[in-house]
Design a protein around this motif. Structure first.
Motif, PDB file in Angstrom:
ATOM      1  N   SER A   1      -5.414   2.715   6.887  1.00 45.62           N
ATOM      2  CA  SER A   1      -5.284   3.552   5.694  1.00 45.62           C
ATOM      3  C   SER A   1      -3.857   3.484   5.177  1.00 45.62           C
TER       4      SER A   1
ATOM      5  N   VAL B   1     -13.585  -1.517   1.617  1.00 47.07           N
ATOM      6  CA  VAL B   1     -12.478  -0.669   1.190  1.00 47.07           C
ATOM      7  C   VAL B   1     -13.089   0.615   0.649  1.00 47.07           C
ATOM      8  N   THR B   2     -12.620   1.755   1.162  1.00 46.18           N
ATOM      9  CA  THR B   2     -13.135   3.041   0.710  1.00 46.18           C
ATOM     10  C   THR B   2     -11.981   3.933   0.265  1.00 46.18           C
ATOM     11  N   PRO B   3     -12.247   4.856  -0.655  1.00 45.67           N
ATOM     12  CA  PRO B   3     -11.207   5.804  -1.054  1.00 45.67           C
ATOM     13  C   PRO B   3     -10.845   6.734   0.099  1.00 45.67           C
TER      14      PRO B   3
ATOM     15  N   GLY C   1      -5.167   7.840  -1.230  1.00 40.87           N
ATOM     16  CA  GLY C   1      -5.077   6.446  -0.819  1.00 40.87           C
ATOM     17  C   GLY C   1      -6.422   5.787  -0.586  1.00 40.87           C
ATOM     18  N   LYS C   2      -6.404   4.790   0.301  1.00 41.65           N
ATOM     19  CA  LYS C   2      -7.599   4.027   0.629  1.00 41.65           C
ATOM     20  C   LYS C   2      -7.593   3.681   2.104  1.00 41.65           C
ATOM     21  N   THR C   3      -8.751   3.253   2.600  1.00 39.37           N
ATOM     22  CA  THR C   3      -8.875   2.735   3.957  1.00 39.37           C
ATOM     23  C   THR C   3      -9.596   1.401   3.883  1.00 39.37           C
ATOM     24  N   VAL C   4      -9.034   0.416   4.554  1.00 42.38           N
ATOM     25  CA  VAL C   4      -9.646  -0.903   4.669  1.00 42.38           C
ATOM     26  C   VAL C   4     -10.264  -0.989   6.057  1.00 42.38           C
TER      27      VAL C   4
ATOM     28  N   PRO D   1      -7.277  -1.203  -4.565  1.00 44.77           N
ATOM     29  CA  PRO D   1      -7.851  -2.066  -3.534  1.00 44.77           C
ATOM     30  C   PRO D   1      -6.993  -3.325  -3.348  1.00 44.77           C
TER      31      PRO D   1
ATOM     32  N   GLY E   1       0.775  -1.228   0.000  1.00 46.04           N
ATOM     33  CA  GLY E   1       0.000   0.000   0.000  1.00 46.04           C
ATOM     34  C   GLY E   1       0.808   1.281   0.000  1.00 46.04           C
TER      35      GLY E   1
ATOM     36  N   PRO F   1      -4.147   3.930  -3.783  1.00 46.09           N
ATOM     37  CA  PRO F   1      -5.585   3.850  -4.014  1.00 46.09           C
ATOM     38  C   PRO F   1      -6.065   2.476  -4.502  1.00 46.09           C
TER      39      PRO F   1
END
Length: 136
Positions: free
Chosen positions: A85, A120-122, A127-130, A91, A65, A89
């Motif tokens: 996070s 999983v969200t942007p 980036g992203k957050t799981v 997934p 990530g 970006p």
């Protein structure tokens, strides 16, 4: 920022951030401290589950990530939410576990099996957050 660690555990929240492999140990410690503050106290099996989910998601953030992570833990009466996070970006990619070569592929499957809900969200930023929600 290499080697930076941020840790804060207060009743109801736990936060850890880092950008080195030592961050995995720090994130596990944050999860243990966080679960130690919960009322009612979770059983040892639940603590182990939360620590394993944290360990897998932080490891994935560091490896795949972008080399940095931010962990946020929160609790509700019936669940604990693990949010990790990272700056990438893309997934998480599910892949078949490598049973012969030790190449991994087990983490996402394990987290999926232990979590009541996985999303999983942007964001934040590019980036992203799981999110993994574990039943209490």
């Amino acid at each position: 920022m290499k080697g930076t660690r941020i840790t804060d555990v207060t009743p109801g929240t736990g936060v850890s951030a880092g950008d080195s492999p030592e961050g995995i140990h720090e994130a596990r410690d944050t999860a243990r401290a966080f679960t130690g503050e919960l009322v009612p106290a979770p059983g040892s099996g639940l603590v182990d589950t939360i620590v394993l989910v944290v360990s897998e998601l932080v490891t994935n953030a560091l490896r795949h990530g972008g080399g940095r992570y931010r962990l946020e833990l929160s609790a509700a009466p019936d669940s604990v939410t693990v949010a990790v996070s990272d700056p990438n970006p893309a997934p998480p990619r599910e892949r078949a576990p490598d049973l012969d070569g030790g190449g991994g592929g087990f983490g996402w499957h394990m987290v999926r099996g232990m979590a009541r809900c996985l999303a999983v969200t942007p964001g934040p930023g590019p980036g992203k957050t799981v999110y993994a929600v574990v039943a209490r």
